[in-house]
Design a protein around this motif. Structure first.
Motif, mmCIF file in Angstrom:
data_model
loop_
_atom_site.group_PDB
_atom_site.id
_atom_site.type_symbol
_atom_site.label_atom_id
_atom_site.label_comp_id
_atom_site.label_asym_id
_atom_site.label_seq_id
_atom_site.Cartn_x
_atom_site.Cartn_y
_atom_site.Cartn_z
ATOM 1 N N SER A 171 -71.954 37.570 18.383
ATOM 2 C CA SER A 171 -72.446 37.390 19.754
ATOM 3 C C SER A 171 -72.043 36.046 20.353
ATOM 4 N N TYR A 172 -71.925 35.021 19.506
ATOM 5 C CA TYR A 172 -71.651 33.676 20.015
ATOM 6 C C TYR A 172 -70.526 32.997 19.252
ATOM 7 N N ILE A 173 -69.905 32.066 19.935
ATOM 8 C CA ILE A 173 -68.872 31.211 19.358
ATOM 9 C C ILE A 173 -69.499 29.836 19.171
ATOM 10 N N ALA A 174 -69.468 29.319 17.956
ATOM 11 C CA ALA A 174 -70.001 27.993 17.631
ATOM 12 C C ALA A 174 -71.463 27.849 18.048
ATOM 13 N N GLY A 175 -72.167 28.957 18.159
ATOM 14 C CA GLY A 175 -73.569 28.911 18.562
ATOM 15 C C GLY A 175 -73.770 28.439 19.987
ATOM 16 N N GLU A 176 -72.692 28.355 20.761
ATOM 17 C CA GLU A 176 -72.752 27.785 22.106
ATOM 18 C C GLU A 176 -72.345 28.753 23.211
ATOM 19 N N LEU A 177 -71.267 29.501 22.979
ATOM 20 C CA LEU A 177 -70.654 30.310 24.035
ATOM 21 C C LEU A 177 -70.754 31.800 23.725
ATOM 22 N N PRO A 178 -71.000 32.630 24.734
ATOM 23 C CA PRO A 178 -70.911 34.073 24.497
ATOM 24 C C PRO A 178 -69.517 34.416 23.986
ATOM 25 N N ASN A 179 -69.462 35.316 23.032
ATOM 26 C CA ASN A 179 -68.194 35.655 22.386
ATOM 27 C C ASN A 179 -67.369 36.576 23.281
ATOM 28 N N ASN A 180 -66.408 35.978 23.976
ATOM 29 C CA ASN A 180 -65.433 36.746 24.746
ATOM 30 C C ASN A 180 -64.094 36.038 24.643
ATOM 31 N N ALA A 181 -63.052 36.692 25.112
ATOM 32 C CA ALA A 181 -61.696 36.175 24.920
ATOM 33 C C ALA A 181 -61.494 34.812 25.567
ATOM 34 N N GLU A 182 -61.954 34.646 26.783
ATOM 35 C CA GLU A 182 -61.752 33.366 27.482
ATOM 36 C C GLU A 182 -62.474 32.227 26.782
ATOM 37 N N ARG A 203 -60.668 31.416 23.477
ATOM 38 C CA ARG A 203 -59.434 30.677 23.755
ATOM 39 C C ARG A 203 -59.769 29.217 24.048
ATOM 40 N N ARG A 204 -60.785 28.982 24.859
ATOM 41 C CA ARG A 204 -61.205 27.610 25.191
ATOM 42 C C ARG A 204 -61.620 26.851 23.935
ATOM 43 N N TRP A 205 -62.401 27.516 23.064
ATOM 44 C CA TRP A 205 -62.850 26.880 21.822
ATOM 45 C C TRP A 205 -61.675 26.510 20.932
ATOM 46 N N ILE A 206 -60.728 27.429 20.791
ATOM 47 C CA ILE A 206 -59.571 27.187 19.936
ATOM 48 C C ILE A 206 -58.717 26.051 20.491
ATOM 49 N N GLN A 207 -58.543 25.987 21.785
ATOM 50 C CA GLN A 207 -57.677 24.973 22.386
ATOM 51 C C GLN A 207 -58.348 23.605 22.529
ATOM 52 N N ASP A 208 -59.657 23.584 22.775
ATOM 53 C CA ASP A 208 -60.321 22.304 23.007
ATOM 54 C C ASP A 208 -61.773 22.358 22.532
ATOM 55 N N PRO A 209 -61.974 22.409 21.223
ATOM 56 C CA PRO A 209 -63.342 22.558 20.701
ATOM 57 C C PRO A 209 -64.271 21.413 21.100
ATOM 58 N N GLN A 210 -63.737 20.211 21.260
ATOM 59 C CA GLN A 210 -64.580 19.064 21.619
ATOM 60 C C GLN A 210 -65.194 19.227 23.010
ATOM 61 N N PRO A 214 -69.029 18.513 21.699
ATOM 62 C CA PRO A 214 -68.565 17.164 21.347
ATOM 63 C C PRO A 214 -69.039 16.761 19.951
ATOM 64 N N GLY A 215 -68.115 16.238 19.170
ATOM 65 C CA GLY A 215 -68.441 15.792 17.831
ATOM 66 C C GLY A 215 -68.313 16.860 16.766
ATOM 67 N N THR A 216 -67.929 18.075 17.156
ATOM 68 C CA THR A 216 -67.770 19.139 16.174
ATOM 69 C C THR A 216 -66.692 18.764 15.154
ATOM 70 N N ALA A 217 -66.804 19.316 13.969
ATOM 71 C CA ALA A 217 -65.792 19.081 12.941
ATOM 72 C C ALA A 217 -64.510 19.861 13.223
ATOM 73 N N MET A 218 -64.577 20.828 14.121
ATOM 74 C CA MET A 218 -63.391 21.628 14.470
ATOM 75 C C MET A 218 -62.393 20.705 15.168
ATOM 76 N N PRO A 219 -61.206 20.540 14.571
ATOM 77 C CA PRO A 219 -60.233 19.621 15.163
ATOM 78 C C PRO A 219 -59.449 20.271 16.306
ATOM 79 N N ASP A 220 -58.907 19.424 17.161
ATOM 80 C CA ASP A 220 -57.975 19.885 18.188
ATOM 81 C C ASP A 220 -56.618 19.972 17.505
ATOM 82 N N LEU A 221 -56.107 21.182 17.346
ATOM 83 C CA LEU A 221 -54.859 21.396 16.620
ATOM 84 C C LEU A 221 -53.641 21.479 17.532
ATOM 85 N N GLY A 222 -53.839 21.271 18.835
ATOM 86 C CA GLY A 222 -52.717 21.350 19.759
ATOM 87 C C GLY A 222 -52.225 22.771 19.987
#
Length: 131
Positions: free
Chosen positions: A81-92, A95-102, A106-114
């Motif tokens: 249902s959710y991405i990172a406990g923050e966002l409703p799980n949908n494609a957009e 994509r936002r989480w994968i591209q710019d998790p911070q 903010p402060g998540t261990a998920m790195p920005d991989l470019g």
């Protein structure tokens, strides 16, 4: 004893049945609808997950050597249902989480991989096949 509006006692069984019905109705909050992905190439997404090294932190079914234990396992990701406990799980949002998790957490261990937009779309497409 429990009394009704007419001042008559209510049978305890009836009160108990009514309480159970009310609680059951409250527990039936439907989850958000499943995510829909109309873009992206899941097969390429699986290869990109390996290429970006996502498996160093996550367990990702169907991706060779993706058995990391740092981040959460991505099994059944498409059914969540959710991405990172923050966002409703949908494609957009994914994509936002994968591209710019911070920007999401903010402060998540998920790195920005470019990850660029095209690669993120394909990774999203793959993750949503994991139901």
């Amino acid at each position: 004893m429990n009394w009704n509006a007419l001042g008559r006692p209510r049978p305890p069984l009836l009160v108990a049945v009514a309480a159970v019905a009310v609680l059951a109705a409250c527990a039936r909050v439907p989850p958000p609808p499943p995510p829909e992905v109309r873009e992206g190439y899941p097969e390429r997404g699986a290869r990109l997950i390996q290429q970006y090294g996502c498996g160093g932190c996550h367990t990702v079914p169907g991706v060779d050597r993706a058995d990391g234990l740092v981040g959460p396992p991505l099994t059944r990701f498409g059914a969540r249902s959710y991405i990172a406990g923050e966002l409703p799980n949908n494609a957009e949002n994914l994509r936002r989480w994968i591209q710019d998790p911070q920007s999401v957490e903010p402060g998540t261990a998920m790195p920005d991989l470019g990850v660029d937009e095209a690669d993120a779309r394909d990774i999203v497409a793959y993750l949503f096949t994991l139901e």
